[in-house]
Design a protein around this motif. Structure first.
Motif, mmCIF file in Angstrom:
data_model
loop_
_atom_site.group_PDB
_atom_site.id
_atom_site.type_symbol
_atom_site.label_atom_id
_atom_site.label_comp_id
_atom_site.label_asym_id
_atom_site.label_seq_id
_atom_site.Cartn_x
_atom_site.Cartn_y
_atom_site.Cartn_z
ATOM 1 N N MET A 217 -85.710 -34.835 35.077
ATOM 2 C CA MET A 217 -85.238 -36.191 35.376
ATOM 3 C C MET A 217 -84.848 -36.930 34.102
ATOM 4 O O MET A 217 -83.901 -37.732 34.120
ATOM 5 C CB MET A 217 -86.322 -36.962 36.136
ATOM 6 C CG MET A 217 -85.803 -38.193 36.875
ATOM 7 S SD MET A 217 -84.588 -37.774 38.152
ATOM 8 C CE MET A 217 -83.650 -39.302 38.231
ATOM 9 N N LEU A 218 -85.546 -36.675 33.005
ATOM 10 C CA LEU A 218 -85.165 -37.303 31.727
ATOM 11 C C LEU A 218 -83.785 -36.815 31.285
ATOM 12 O O LEU A 218 -82.987 -37.600 30.776
ATOM 13 C CB LEU A 218 -86.200 -36.991 30.640
ATOM 14 C CG LEU A 218 -87.405 -37.914 30.529
ATOM 15 C CD1 LEU A 218 -88.261 -37.503 29.330
ATOM 16 C CD2 LEU A 218 -86.996 -39.387 30.399
ATOM 17 N N ILE B 151 -81.336 -35.771 33.271
ATOM 18 C CA ILE B 151 -80.352 -36.387 34.165
ATOM 19 C C ILE B 151 -80.149 -37.861 33.801
ATOM 20 O O ILE B 151 -79.021 -38.348 33.711
ATOM 21 C CB ILE B 151 -80.808 -36.252 35.645
ATOM 22 C CG1 ILE B 151 -80.813 -34.778 36.059
ATOM 23 C CG2 ILE B 151 -79.911 -37.073 36.573
ATOM 24 C CD1 ILE B 151 -81.503 -34.513 37.393
ATOM 25 N N SER B 152 -81.267 -38.568 33.575
ATOM 26 C CA SER B 152 -81.186 -40.001 33.257
ATOM 27 C C SER B 152 -80.447 -40.241 31.952
ATOM 28 O O SER B 152 -79.625 -41.167 31.849
ATOM 29 C CB SER B 152 -82.588 -40.599 33.166
ATOM 30 O OG SER B 152 -83.267 -40.426 34.387
ATOM 31 N N ASP C 77 -90.224 -33.732 35.643
ATOM 32 C CA ASP C 77 -90.128 -34.937 34.809
ATOM 33 C C ASP C 77 -89.127 -34.730 33.669
ATOM 34 O O ASP C 77 -88.293 -35.607 33.404
ATOM 35 C CB ASP C 77 -91.505 -35.296 34.228
ATOM 36 C CG ASP C 77 -92.408 -35.953 35.272
ATOM 37 O OD1 ASP C 77 -91.911 -36.230 36.392
ATOM 38 O OD2 ASP C 77 -93.588 -36.178 34.978
ATOM 39 N N GLU C 78 -89.205 -33.586 32.993
ATOM 40 C CA GLU C 78 -88.248 -33.313 31.916
ATOM 41 C C GLU C 78 -86.836 -33.185 32.493
ATOM 42 O O GLU C 78 -85.860 -33.605 31.868
ATOM 43 C CB GLU C 78 -88.627 -32.031 31.164
ATOM 44 C CG GLU C 78 -89.905 -32.129 30.344
ATOM 45 C CD GLU C 78 -89.760 -32.967 29.066
ATOM 46 O OE1 GLU C 78 -88.640 -33.411 28.741
ATOM 47 O OE2 GLU C 78 -90.796 -33.192 28.406
#
Lengths: 218, 218
Positions: free
Chosen positions: A162-163, A165-166, A159-160
């Motif tokens: 993906m944050l 990357i986003s 999750d971290e």
């Protein structure tokens, strides 16, 4: 030159022509014929290598991403003998921003891909495959950092990753839209990393390793 | 109906036709003629309202964003009598994600805008104007949260505001590319907010206010 290598080389040359159009007047509305003209070949010749515009776009995107990956790997290797996970992540995230002409053109081709992929399942498969691989790589770096005592273990996860990357993706978008400069985007990537890993470390000068202070975040 | 209102209403009807195309076969390659057909009017009639495709795209984008803004305001007002800055931010960030058909279509129109705007200075002006206003609003909410002791003051700034916007933008992109679901995107927005404000609070149930625990972040 063997036939297969030659075929790949011709496809790369056509991709370079597509990149030149992306970097100047843009890909919106650019046809196979336009790209053939830019590459200095006939439409029939181009269609020998790419049957459709989407096929050409996808090849060009993969080609650009591969070159970008190579540049990032070179940058990481140039950093230090043994880069920290944080340094590896920073190099990857920087590579996602339009900090130079080459990466800027990559993002312009990416914008054309995005506009098509939201309506085309086959094109979406590229992102559905590539982004989770990047996320897994980022998560591995976060876990490595946690193992080294450089990150709280509860933040070492997908999750971290993906944050990160986003945020980089959004920051890059806003550079292309001229909401902020490439320098601001990089500063905000560093802020996100500082929020994750703790107070900022001095920039890499190549003058030697900076000793990390351990897992104290904030 | 006065002439000016009528003109605006016709432009909105055409925007709705454009949205229907965006939501089905996509705007890539869709011409003024296609939109006129969808709106059930002649090309000449459409050109009375929009001279170019870009002019139509820009009007539709503003129209969609205004409606999205209205929906977000309604959602905030429905939350509680006096929503916290964190609740306001969460409502705004949720509004940036494709959590329903309406916001999904807004993002599809946004994708078409993005592909054009990276090559067109006039179109970029929209983002150059709108995003800094959103950033300033977010930063105000962060400062308000800091004043209320709900956020460390050093994180109440425009940079943290821009990271929130960028993350939500990137997360929305990856929903449209089917890298993750809308639910995952919302979960990651909540993670970003939890990283900023501290441990997660229970979701708003409408059953009353949750008392915030003050400025302790991690």
């Amino acid at each position: 030159m063997p036939k297969k290598v030659d075929h790949e080389a011709r496809r790369q040359e056509i991709s370079e022509a597509l990149c030149r159009i992306a970097g100047t007047r843009g890909l919106d509305g650019a046809s196979l014929r336009d790209v053939a003209a830019e590459a200095g070949i006939s439409l029939g010749r181009l269609q020998h290598y790419f049957r459709t515009r989407d096929e050409m776009l996808l090849f060009a995107l993969r080609y650009i991403n591969r070159l970008a990956g190579d540049r990032i790997r070179e940058r990481i290797e140039a950093l230090t003998e043994e880069p920290t996970p944080r340094e590896v992540l920073r190099a990857c995230l920087s590579g996602m921003l339009p900090l130079d002409d080459r990466s800027r053109i990559g993002l312009l081709v990416g914008a054309a891909y995005y506009a098509r992929a939201v309506h085309d399942e086959a094109l979406r498969a590229e992102a559905e495959d590539g982004i989770p691989r990047l996320r897994a790589f980022f998560a591995d770096q976060l876990r490595l950092a946690a193992d080294r005592g450089e990150l709280p273990p509860e933040r070492a996860n997908e999750d971290e990753a993906m944050l990160l990357i986003s945020a980089a993706d959004g920051l890059a978008t806003y550079v292309l839209l001229e909401v902020h400069t490439p320098e601001t985007a990089l500063r905000l990537v560093d802020l996100h990393l500082a929020n994750l890993f703790g107070a900022e470390r001095p920039p890499e000068t190549g003058a030697g390793r900076v000793v990390t202070t351990g897992g104290s975040v904030r």
